[in-house]
Scaffold this motif. Sequence first.
Motif, mmCIF file in Angstrom:
data_model
loop_
_atom_site.group_PDB
_atom_site.id
_atom_site.type_symbol
_atom_site.label_atom_id
_atom_site.label_comp_id
_atom_site.label_asym_id
_atom_site.label_seq_id
_atom_site.Cartn_x
_atom_site.Cartn_y
_atom_site.Cartn_z
ATOM 1 N N PRO A 238 0.771 -1.223 0.107
ATOM 2 C CA PRO A 238 -0.050 -0.070 0.022
ATOM 3 C C PRO A 238 0.627 1.301 -0.032
ATOM 4 N N GLY B 92 -6.186 -4.235 -7.030
ATOM 5 C CA GLY B 92 -5.845 -3.166 -6.712
ATOM 6 C C GLY B 92 -6.103 -1.920 -7.528
ATOM 7 N N HIS B 93 -5.622 -0.798 -7.293
ATOM 8 C CA HIS B 93 -5.541 0.283 -8.038
ATOM 9 C C HIS B 93 -4.177 0.917 -8.579
ATOM 10 N N SER C 125 -3.567 3.040 -3.737
ATOM 11 C CA SER C 125 -4.330 2.690 -2.360
ATOM 12 C C SER C 125 -3.115 2.665 -1.074
ATOM 13 N N THR D 232 -4.079 1.395 1.619
ATOM 14 C CA THR D 232 -4.622 0.215 2.521
ATOM 15 C C THR D 232 -4.443 -1.111 1.930
ATOM 16 N N GLU D 233 -4.575 -1.110 0.601
ATOM 17 C CA GLU D 233 -4.650 -2.431 -0.116
ATOM 18 C C GLU D 233 -3.281 -2.708 -1.042
#
Length: 141
Positions: free
Chosen positions: A50, A71-72, A107, A109-110
């Motif tokens: 992250p 994810g992004h 992200s 967090t991810e």
Amino acid sequence: MTDTVVPVVTRSAELGENTLQSGECVRKSGVSPQHTPAKKIWFGRVSNDPGHRSPPHHHEECETGGYVLKGHGRIYFGEDYRDFIDMYEGDFVFVPPYMPHVEVNMSTTEELVWLTCRTPDNLVTNLPEIPDEALEGYRRA
């Protein structure tokens, strides 16, 4: 007697770590010249924790294809890395040879996970670092 080449399976727990890296992007090969009979392809799993990113780099003469599993992600490129494209789960991306870029997990967090395929190998040339602030919209975890 001739050398017979047969299919080679790389188990998930045995992904090759003897491949070139750039910063905090972790590249692990599944099919590569480093641990299979492959001569003209590198295919592996790339992940970014992250908020982490790669330093600026390019992949020399390699054509690169990617597929986002989770994810992004964002790839910054162009003059002073002002241009960018976003990628989400299920997206494919092509990065041309010798194109300087920065790979980012957007992200905080991810994890970002993608599959990458490169010909002929995982060549990486790291370039001079740039500050995080130069990358529009990027922030660390």
